[in-house]
Scaffold this active site. Structure first.
Site, PDB file in Angstrom:
ATOM      1  N   GLU A 199      18.444 -37.795  -4.892  1.00 21.88           N
ATOM      2  CA  GLU A 199      17.135 -37.732  -4.245  1.00 21.88           C
ATOM      3  C   GLU A 199      16.826 -36.324  -3.742  1.00 21.88           C
ATOM      4  O   GLU A 199      15.694 -35.850  -3.845  1.00 21.88           O
ATOM      5  CB  GLU A 199      17.054 -38.739  -3.087  1.00 21.88           C
ATOM      6  CG  GLU A 199      16.841 -40.168  -3.547  1.00 21.88           C
ATOM      7  CD  GLU A 199      15.550 -40.351  -4.336  1.00 21.88           C
ATOM      8  OE1 GLU A 199      14.574 -39.632  -4.074  1.00 21.88           O
ATOM      9  OE2 GLU A 199      15.528 -41.205  -5.240  1.00 21.88           O
ATOM     10  N   LEU A 251      18.423 -24.300  -9.612  1.00 23.18           N
ATOM     11  CA  LEU A 251      17.598 -25.462  -9.230  1.00 23.18           C
ATOM     12  C   LEU A 251      16.461 -25.072  -8.282  1.00 23.18           C
ATOM     13  O   LEU A 251      15.490 -25.793  -8.145  1.00 23.18           O
ATOM     14  CB  LEU A 251      18.450 -26.517  -8.516  1.00 23.18           C
ATOM     15  CG  LEU A 251      18.871 -27.771  -9.260  1.00 23.18           C
ATOM     16  CD1 LEU A 251      19.513 -28.757  -8.298  1.00 23.18           C
ATOM     17  CD2 LEU A 251      17.706 -28.449  -9.966  1.00 23.18           C
ATOM     18  N   GLY A 252      16.629 -23.921  -7.610  1.00 20.74           N
ATOM     19  CA  GLY A 252      15.588 -23.462  -6.683  1.00 20.74           C
ATOM     20  C   GLY A 252      15.608 -24.207  -5.355  1.00 20.74           C
ATOM     21  O   GLY A 252      16.418 -25.120  -5.152  1.00 20.74           O
ATOM     22  N   TYR A 264      10.874 -40.507   3.732  1.00 22.61           N
ATOM     23  CA  TYR A 264      10.930 -40.904   2.324  1.00 22.61           C
ATOM     24  C   TYR A 264      12.382 -40.972   1.831  1.00 22.61           C
ATOM     25  O   TYR A 264      12.811 -41.991   1.264  1.00 22.61           O
ATOM     26  CB  TYR A 264      10.139 -39.928   1.414  1.00 22.61           C
ATOM     27  CG  TYR A 264      10.633 -40.074   0.005  1.00 22.61           C
ATOM     28  CD1 TYR A 264      10.341 -41.229  -0.722  1.00 22.61           C
ATOM     29  CD2 TYR A 264      11.493 -39.132  -0.566  1.00 22.61           C
ATOM     30  CE1 TYR A 264      10.870 -41.431  -1.982  1.00 22.61           C
ATOM     31  CE2 TYR A 264      12.027 -39.328  -1.826  1.00 22.61           C
ATOM     32  CZ  TYR A 264      11.707 -40.478  -2.530  1.00 22.61           C
ATOM     33  OH  TYR A 264      12.252 -40.693  -3.762  1.00 22.61           O
TER      34      TYR A 264
END
Ligand code: SF4
Length: 365
Positions: free
Chosen positions: A44, A87-88, A127
């Site tokens: 996630e 991946l940044g 979230y």
């Protein structure tokens, strides 16, 4: 069938259609084969602002090297960042590492299973906590993220700015109202999958959408207007310089500070220079090195020019060879390192530093 999304009939029909579709079309993704909340959490965090196809190989490498929160907590930060390189949004990796340490300290290395404890982990919001606990443990928790915001907007024919507090409140209420009594993890994944694969931002694939008969946006042909288009980002041009400073077979690297972009990663000494055309002047390079690290340098040839974007900046990066004036000799400390080319290949670097490192590895000066 009623078109009112508040009615039990509408919700029941929606769940049935969505679940049937997901059973047939769910993508085969590596994190869908586990119910370990730690691994679901890793996936996630990686998926935030990053496409699924980019995340898959990173997730597989990361899960193999750090299969438990304890192993992640015990790793040094450089190794964690190296597994994240490319991946940044590197803050995510540092927060993941900090959260793993918290899991070890407060939960004996076991990923917590109650909402409040998950929410208390660094880098975890409502979230992520809901997604991890519903997917891994089937907790009855709603989700609202980029793909579902678009889907909910269209199902609700919501025309307002989706970033507004009242819009967000409306989406959370809707997400809560459609949750089934059980199999919430499966249901939440189906919502995200439908948003990502069918209800896409441009040209949603309404003809194959399992819930099109319940979608007012489809019925009214408003797919291009809902959700409301985002305000355009105003890009800003910048010019920066990076220095390749050598001492024998070693190269000077600097760790980016906590408040800088790429915090925690290593980079060549790098600073802003005026946006004039042509070569960066000797004085500009010397001033920049002095400002950044109090280095006295003798600039050499330009060895590479790179263009790249970071957030709203479009950057032209001019890379120069340089020597240290013998009056300044910084020794290694926690924010400075002298690395060989081999060590450079194993250090966590930002994307442009990696490109420069590869360039000098094949074209040593
Ligand atoms: Fe999205 Fe079209 Fe499905 Fe409506 S019908 S939810 S706009 S894909």
């Amino acid at each position: 069938m009623t078109s009112d999304f508040r009615s039990p009939d509408w919700r029941q029909s929606f769940r049935r259609r969505l679940n049937r579709w997901f059973k047939n079309y769910a993508r085969d993704l590596p994190w869908r084969t586990t119910s370990d909340p730690y691994l679901v959490w890793i996936s996630e965090i990686m998926l935030q602002q990053t496409q699924v196809c980019t995340v898959v190989p990173y997730y597989e490498r990361f899960a193999e090297r750090f299969p438990t929160a304890t192993q992640l907590a015990e790793a040094n930060e450089d190794e964690v960042l190296l597994h994240w390189e490319g991946l940044g949004y590197y803050r995510r990796a540092r927060q993941l590492h900090a959260a793993a340490k918290q899991i070890v300290e407060r939960h004996d290395g076991e990923f917590p299973t109650d909402f409040e404890s998950v929410l208390a982990l660094p880098g975890v919001g409502r979230y992520t906590a809901g997604a991890v606990l519903s997917i891994a443990l089937d907790s009855r928790l709603p989700i609202v993220e980029a793909n579902t915001i678009r889907l909910y907007s269209r199902l609700l024919e919501h025309r307002g700015d989706v970033t507004l507090v009242e819009s967000q409140r409306r989406f959370w209420e809707f997400a809560e109202s459609i949750l089934p009594r059980k199999s919430c993890g499966q249901f939440n994944q189906a919502l995200m999958e439908l948003g990502a694969e069918i209800c896409k931002p441009k040209s949603p694939d309404c003809q194959t959408c399992p819930v099109r008969m319940q979608c007012p946006t489809f019925a009214n042909g408003l797919q291009d207007e809902i959700p409301a288009p985002k305000r355009k980002v105003k890009f800003e041009d910048r010019r920066e310089a990076a220095l390749v400073i050598r001492r024998d077979d070693r190269i000077l690297l600097r760790r980016c500070g906590d408040s800088e972009r790429w915090a925690g990663l290593w980079d060549f000494p790098r600073f802003a220079v005026p946006r004039n055309k042509g070569e960066v002047t000797t004085t500009q390079l010397q001033d920049g090195a002095n400002r950044l690290m109090k280095l006295k340098i003798i600039p050499g040839e330009r060895i590479l020019s790179l263009k790249h974007g970071v957030t709203r900046y479009r950057i032209s990066l001019e890379c120069y060879a340089a020597e240290l004036d013998s009056r300044t000799e910084p020794s290694a400390n926690e924010s400075i390192r002298w690395l060989t080319l081999k060590e450079l290949a194993e250090a966590p670097l930002n994307t442009t530093a990696r490109r420069l490192a590869k360039h000098i590895a094949v074209e040593p000066s």
